[in-house]
Each structure stands twice: as C-alpha cells, then as structure tokens.
Enzyme design. Structure first.
Site, PDB file in Angstrom:
ATOM      1  N   TYR A 180      27.890  29.711 -41.623  1.00 25.68           N
ATOM      2  CA  TYR A 180      28.292  30.876 -40.834  1.00 25.68           C
ATOM      3  C   TYR A 180      28.682  32.034 -41.764  1.00 25.68           C
ATOM      4  CZ  TYR A 180      27.924  27.388 -37.213  1.00 25.68           C
ATOM      5  OH  TYR A 180      27.441  26.402 -36.389  1.00 25.68           O
ATOM      6  N   ARG A 227      38.377  26.353 -44.007  1.00 28.87           N
ATOM      7  CA  ARG A 227      37.416  25.250 -44.064  1.00 28.87           C
ATOM      8  C   ARG A 227      36.216  25.664 -44.898  1.00 28.87           C
ATOM      9  NH1 ARG A 227      33.951  21.625 -39.701  1.00 28.87           N
ATOM     10  NH2 ARG A 227      34.893  19.665 -40.337  1.00 28.87           N
ATOM     11  N   GLY A 313      35.856  13.878 -36.029  1.00 29.25           N
ATOM     12  CA  GLY A 313      35.177  14.650 -35.010  1.00 29.25           C
ATOM     13  C   GLY A 313      34.763  13.795 -33.834  1.00 29.25           C
TER      14      GLY A 313
END
Length: 356
Positions: A180, A227, A313
């Site tokens: 991203y 992160r 997760g």
C-alpha cells in the site's frame, strides 16, 4: 520464561496478554458513508479478550480506499459510527487500535463516490487486478503525488488519527506493509522518484518517517504503531535492498519512539532476527506462514524472546475466544474463507465459543 498469557507494556498501556488480533479486511462497512455497523461492533466485541485488537484497514481519506465496503475515519459520521465499536471492546476490558491504511495505487476510480484517481509515488501501474463491485478490474496508472499532495496525505493521516482518538480508539497503527501507499514509497519499483521522496534509501523511507512523526506529534508516540512487511512482494512490490532500507527505517523509528513495531514477516525470515536486535521497542510479530495461517505453534516465539507479542489473523477470525483456546490447547474452529470478505453474520459473528 515469558509466556503469551502474561501482560506486557505497549506504549502507554499494559495488555492483559501477548496475543494480538491482526488487522483483517472484512468488507462489511455497510453503514452510511462507509461507516461501521452494529454487526461490526459485535464482531470486535466478541474478540476483546485479545491483548490488543488492531482493526481492519481503515482509509484516512476517500482516495485512500482500495476495496469495496471498507471503513473510513475521515468524516464526523464515521467517527460517530466507530464509537459503538470501541465501546463494545472497552466494555469487555479490551484494547483496540485503528489501522490507518491508504492503499495508494492499489485501488480503482469505480470505488470512489467522487471523481478521483488513485495516487502513488510514481506513475507506475501495479500488475494485476483489483476487486470492485463490478468485478475485477485492472489497476490504473496512479497520479504521482507532488509536494502539495504529499503534504495533504500526511495531513490526512494526522486528521484520521485524531478522529480515531475522538472515536474512542486507544491508538492507531500505520499500515506501511502489503504494497500500500507507504510501502510503495519504500519500494524500488513503485517509487522511481529522484527527488527528496525517492532515489536514495533516505528518500524512500521519508514518507513513512514523516507520517509516523506527524501522527505521533498529534496523538502521542505511545499511541502509535507501525506495520511493515520487508521483502513482501504482495501487490507487485519489489525491494532490491530491503535489508538496508528497513534497518535505516528502524534507526529513525528508535528516535521517534512509537508504541510498537508490527512485522508481517516475509520470506526473508532470517532478517526478522536482525530487526529484533536493531529495534529498541516492543515488537509484534505476524510470522511467515506460506500457504497457511499462524497457529498455536507461534506461542514459542514469545517464549524464546523472538517477539514480545504475536498477532493472529485467520485463527482469531474463526475463534472469538482465541486466548482461552490457546491456553487450553484447543480445540479450534476452522476459518471459512468463502465467507471472509463481505456478507452478513455468516462466517463473521457466528463462530462458536467454547462456552457455546
């Protein structure tokens, strides 16, 4: 020997255990203006026994959205909607950070209510397709951020972080991983700039550093995490010199003093140990599990001191009472990936607890 069920300091907080619910996109922000719903409040509240919950990626601006039905934190309406989520977690004694995720070039104009084009470090289109409400579509060439655009982007992160605190979040995690926007600037293929925001390692880490510094100044460094995912090729990312890049980044982060560094480990697992030695603060690790997901065997990473906390997760998705199950040695519900993205309560809030 330290165990996963002992408290640990994370910024200004002390967690009840060392088990973190990792950020997971769930595509269920059906509320007005891409706001969270009561169902989302139930989902996060069910998982409040985690030492720390990190929410799904939440866009800090309209152009930061990369997928359908992901939540935002850039309007008053969204802030109000998030209050019921944070309240649900706090009622159970939990801690919750909002992950701020600007997807950059990983998006599509059809996702936006306004007439916008995804932005990035350079006009380099990502290979592959993005899912939209009209099916998969090829990524478009992003508009490269100029100086004014970079300033606006940093301001968007700051404003969104302030919104998060107003909404009741205990802190924020900046998403600098998974291809991203921040990761795009860190990379050597998506970032082809030769100005102060690219070229050298110092230039490529600059946006991540400036966003971290600005958000820390706004809400307190002890309420900010970052992160990263070194050498992770997801979303068409190449990092030719990832070790030098991330060691340089960590050196700056040590001076800024954020609450934690969250490593989404990639194939260079040996490098994780080097980062652990270099990083002076609290480390959350999401271990590399190609073709699978983090399971109970990851608890040993805390016992050996390789991480201070471990994030789960898929296992947290399927087991709302995961800390209890891990302490008991199981059994564990199996994640149903066919219901992971979008939908209603099925595969979301209907996973049974041990009590059930």
């Amino acid at each position: 020997m330290t165990t996963a069920f002992e408290p640990v300091t994370v910024g200004r907080y002390t967690t009840r255990n060392r088990l973190v619910m990792a950020p997971m996109t769930r595509n269920r922000a059906y509320g007005p203006g891409a706001g969270p719903t009561e169902l989302m409040a139930t989902y996060y509240g069910q998982r409040a026994s985690a030492g720390l919950i990190i929410t799904e990626g939440t866009q800090p601006s309209p152009v930061g959205q990369g997928y359908p039905n992901t939540p935002g934190l850039h309007t008053a309406e969204q802030v109000e909607a998030w209050r019921r989520v944070t309240a649900a977690v706090h009622r159970q004694g939990g801690l919750i950070f909002a992950q701020l995720m600007h997807t950059g070039r990983i998006g599509h104009p059809s996702l936006y209510e306004e007439e916008l084009t995804p932005v990035g470090a350079s006009p380099v289109k990502a290979a592959g397709t993005v899912f939209t409400m009209k099916g998969p579509k090829e990524f478009v060439t992003p508009l490269p951020l100029d100086s004014a655009g970079i300033t606006e982007t940093v301001d968007d992160f700051v404003s969104s972080a302030r919104n998060a605190i107003e909404a009741g979040f205990d802190g924020v995690e900046l998403h600098g991983a998974n291809g991203y926007l921040l990761h795009q600037f860190l990379s050597t293929n998506a970032n082809r700039r030769d100005d102060e925001w690219g070229g050298s390692i110092e230039g490529r880490i600059r946006l991540t550093v400036e966003v971290t510094r600005a958000v820390a100044d706004a809400v307190g460094a002890d309420r900010v995490g970052l992160r990263i995912s070194p050498a992770n090729p997801f979303n068409d990312i190449v990092e030719d010199d990832h070790r030098d890049t991330y060691l340089a980044l960590v050196d700056v982060l040590n001076r800024l003093g954020p609450a934690y560094l969250h490593i989404a480990e990639g194939p260079d697992t040996e490098f994780t140990g080097l980062l652990r030695e270099r990083w002076g603060g609290t480390l959350i690790l999401n271990p590399f599990t190609p073709g699978g997901y983090t399971g109970p065997e990851a608890l040993k990473l805390i016992e050996t001191g390789e991480a201070d906390l471990v994030s789960f997760g898929a296992l947290f998705m399927a087991n709302p009472d995961l800390p209890r199950r891990l302490r008991a040695g199981g059994p564990f519900n199996t994640p149903d990936y066919t219901k992971a993205y979008g939908g209603e309560h099925d595969g979301y809030t209907d996973y049974p607890t041990l009590n059930a």
